[in-house]
Design a protein around this motif. Structure first.
Motif, PDB file in Angstrom:
ATOM      1  N   TYR A   1       0.833  -1.201   0.000  1.00  0.00           N
ATOM      2  CA  TYR A   1       0.000   0.000   0.000  1.00  0.00           C
ATOM      3  C   TYR A   1       0.867   1.252   0.000  1.00  0.00           C
ATOM      4  N   LYS A   2       0.489   2.210  -0.857  1.00  0.00           N
ATOM      5  CA  LYS A   2       1.145   3.515  -0.796  1.00  0.00           C
ATOM      6  C   LYS A   2       0.576   4.276   0.401  1.00  0.00           C
ATOM      7  N   PRO A   3       1.271   5.330   0.830  1.00  0.00           N
ATOM      8  CA  PRO A   3       0.762   6.091   1.977  1.00  0.00           C
ATOM      9  C   PRO A   3      -0.676   6.599   1.770  1.00  0.00           C
ATOM     10  N   ASP A   4      -1.045   6.877   0.504  1.00  0.00           N
ATOM     11  CA  ASP A   4      -2.416   7.357   0.271  1.00  0.00           C
ATOM     12  C   ASP A   4      -3.427   6.215   0.138  1.00  0.00           C
ATOM     13  N   GLY A   5      -2.978   4.975   0.372  1.00  0.00           N
ATOM     14  CA  GLY A   5      -3.902   3.837   0.368  1.00  0.00           C
ATOM     15  C   GLY A   5      -4.009   3.135  -0.972  1.00  0.00           C
ATOM     16  N   ARG A   6      -3.438   3.736  -2.037  1.00  0.00           N
ATOM     17  CA  ARG A   6      -3.504   3.056  -3.339  1.00  0.00           C
ATOM     18  C   ARG A   6      -2.492   1.907  -3.373  1.00  0.00           C
ATOM     19  N   TRP A   7      -2.599   1.051  -4.400  1.00  0.00           N
ATOM     20  CA  TRP A   7      -1.699  -0.108  -4.483  1.00  0.00           C
ATOM     21  C   TRP A   7      -0.291   0.294  -4.903  1.00  0.00           C
ATOM     22  N   GLN A   8       0.665  -0.356  -4.287  1.00  0.00           N
ATOM     23  CA  GLN A   8       2.059  -0.301  -4.743  1.00  0.00           C
ATOM     24  C   GLN A   8       2.261  -1.604  -5.533  1.00  0.00           C
ATOM     25  N   GLU A   9       2.027  -1.542  -6.836  1.00  0.00           N
ATOM     26  CA  GLU A   9       1.885  -2.793  -7.581  1.00  0.00           C
ATOM     27  C   GLU A   9       3.165  -3.628  -7.663  1.00  0.00           C
ATOM     28  N   VAL A  10       4.311  -2.973  -7.643  1.00  0.00           N
ATOM     29  CA  VAL A  10       5.569  -3.742  -7.654  1.00  0.00           C
ATOM     30  C   VAL A  10       5.637  -4.661  -6.435  1.00  0.00           C
ATOM     31  N   GLU A  11       5.185  -4.137  -5.310  1.00  0.00           N
ATOM     32  CA  GLU A  11       5.206  -4.939  -4.077  1.00  0.00           C
ATOM     33  C   GLU A  11       4.127  -6.017  -4.101  1.00  0.00           C
ATOM     34  N   VAL A  12       2.984  -5.683  -4.663  1.00  0.00           N
ATOM     35  CA  VAL A  12       1.919  -6.689  -4.785  1.00  0.00           C
ATOM     36  C   VAL A  12       2.433  -7.865  -5.620  1.00  0.00           C
ATOM     37  N   LEU A  13       3.108  -7.528  -6.712  1.00  0.00           N
ATOM     38  CA  LEU A  13       3.637  -8.572  -7.585  1.00  0.00           C
ATOM     39  C   LEU A  13       4.616  -9.472  -6.828  1.00  0.00           C
ATOM     40  N   SER A  14       5.509  -8.872  -6.054  1.00  0.00           N
ATOM     41  CA  SER A  14       6.434  -9.776  -5.340  1.00  0.00           C
ATOM     42  C   SER A  14       5.716 -10.572  -4.262  1.00  0.00           C
ATOM     43  N   TYR A  15       4.699  -9.977  -3.651  1.00  0.00           N
ATOM     44  CA  TYR A  15       3.925 -10.730  -2.656  1.00  0.00           C
ATOM     45  C   TYR A  15       3.258 -11.952  -3.305  1.00  0.00           C
ATOM     46  N   LEU A  16       2.650 -11.728  -4.455  1.00  0.00           N
ATOM     47  CA  LEU A  16       1.953 -12.835  -5.142  1.00  0.00           C
ATOM     48  C   LEU A  16       2.938 -13.916  -5.577  1.00  0.00           C
ATOM     49  N   LYS A  17       4.092 -13.487  -6.087  1.00  0.00           N
ATOM     50  CA  LYS A  17       5.093 -14.481  -6.510  1.00  0.00           C
ATOM     51  C   LYS A  17       5.556 -15.326  -5.329  1.00  0.00           C
ATOM     52  N   GLU A  18       5.777 -14.672  -4.200  1.00  0.00           N
ATOM     53  CA  GLU A  18       6.215 -15.421  -3.017  1.00  0.00           C
ATOM     54  C   GLU A  18       5.130 -16.358  -2.514  1.00  0.00           C
ATOM     55  N   MET A  19       3.901 -15.872  -2.579  1.00  0.00           N
ATOM     56  CA  MET A  19       2.789 -16.677  -2.039  1.00  0.00           C
ATOM     57  C   MET A  19       2.501 -17.901  -2.900  1.00  0.00           C
ATOM     58  N   TYR A  20       2.504 -17.705  -4.219  1.00  0.00           N
ATOM     59  CA  TYR A  20       2.039 -18.782  -5.111  1.00  0.00           C
ATOM     60  C   TYR A  20       3.156 -19.605  -5.732  1.00  0.00           C
TER      61      TYR A  20
END
Ligand code: FAD
Length: 257
Positions: free
Chosen positions: A227-246
């Motif tokens: 999450y960015k400070p304004d609550g929007r997605w930080q997509e680079v981080e989402v991508l690494s989260y998904l890669k690690e999870m799946y």
């Protein structure tokens, strides 16, 4: 720890048993419920089986079973789904050791039997496949980054038993231009965005398990960096989260309670 606590402690990890259960139900009930399969339906099935053969995390015996099913679906312009269901039933016989456990859900277990289960497992299966296709070191210019999304689209359109879900998904796929995805990483993110759109629509719906609320995934508790400070997605981080999870080497092999 009791069962629910053990599952919760595992966080967002993906369980082998849930992936296997989704595959088993899909081939035995949904594909297996069709007597004659030909034309577009057969084409969709071939694409689905191809990605399962490549990326499903089975042991040797399971891989052998999927290859056998692949040969069968490629053998003729019209095939019989019951034949595939029979293969799965055979593989489920005691002593066959194709599946690593019995038909029960772990990460996808609902607080009652009307919640979660198969649809949850099917999402996880496709997130798993799209991620591991994207991470495959043997990818080159000849492998299309939409291969799993196309397989999913064909599966949901032709076989998914929830007809409303299937129609919603097809509309969303059109709106979000599923076939125009240009890169592997975008294919992971495409499915993440699509799933979040469904989560938003179903939030507060009667189908929501009160003990597993629909959220915009991943939660801020699990991934602050997403999450960015304004609550929007930080997509680079989402991508690494998904890669690690799946990713395949992160699968949780816990079997049952
Ligand atoms: P699910 O939404 O099934 O999610 C399963 C797991 O995936 C979560 O526990 C989480 O670990 C992970 N996850 C959640 N969000 C994301 C994300 N954005 N990215 C990556 N991983 C994530 N039901 C309806 O009532 N109406 C519909 O129109 C509908 N359409 C559907 C379309 C498809 C293609 C599928 C597979 C299912 C659909 N369903 C629909 C079912 C619904 O989406 C849920 O699967 C079901 O309600 C069970 O929800 P759940 O809480 O187990 O979590």
């Amino acid at each position: 720890l009791d069962f629910e606590k053990r599952i919760r402690a595992a966080g967002d990890t993906v369980f082998q048993l849930d992936l296997e259960n989704a595959l088993r139900y899909s081939l035995k009930r949904e594909v297996g419920g069709n007597k004659k399969i030909s034309g577009e339906k057969l084409d969709a099935l071939r694409k689905y089986i191809n990605v399962l053969v490549k990326y499903f995390p089975f042991g040797e015996k399971g891989k052998h079973l999927l290859k056998h099913i692949q040969d069968y679906v490629n053998s003729s312009p019209e095939i019989d789904g019951h034949h595939i269901a029979e293969h799965i039933k055979q593989a489920d016989q005691p002593g066959q050791n194709v599946f690593s456990g019995s038909e029960q859900w772990l990460g996808c277990r609902g607080s009652s039997s009307t919640f979660r289960g198969y649809p949850c497992g099917l999402w996880k299966l496709f997130h798993f496949l799209v991620t591991n296709a994207a991470l495959d070191p043997s990818n080159n210019q000849d492998t299309k980054p939409t291969v799993v999304l196309e397989a999913m689209h064909g599966y949901i359109k032709n076989y998914f038993g929830c007809v409303d879900c299937s129609e919603h998904f097809q509309d969303m796929a059109k709106k979000r231009k599923i076939f125009e995805v240009q890169s592997w990483e975008e294919s992971i993110l495409w499915l993440w965005r699509a799933h979040n759109e469904v989560n938003k629509r179903l939030s507060g719906d009667a189908s929501e398990d009160p003990r597993n609320k629909k959220i915009q995934f991943p939660s801020i508790q699990r991934c602050l960096k997403c999450y960015k400070p304004d609550g929007r997605w930080q997509e680079v981080e989402v991508l690494s989260y998904l890669k690690e999870m799946y990713r395949a080497d992160k699968i949780n092999y816990m079997y049952s309670d």
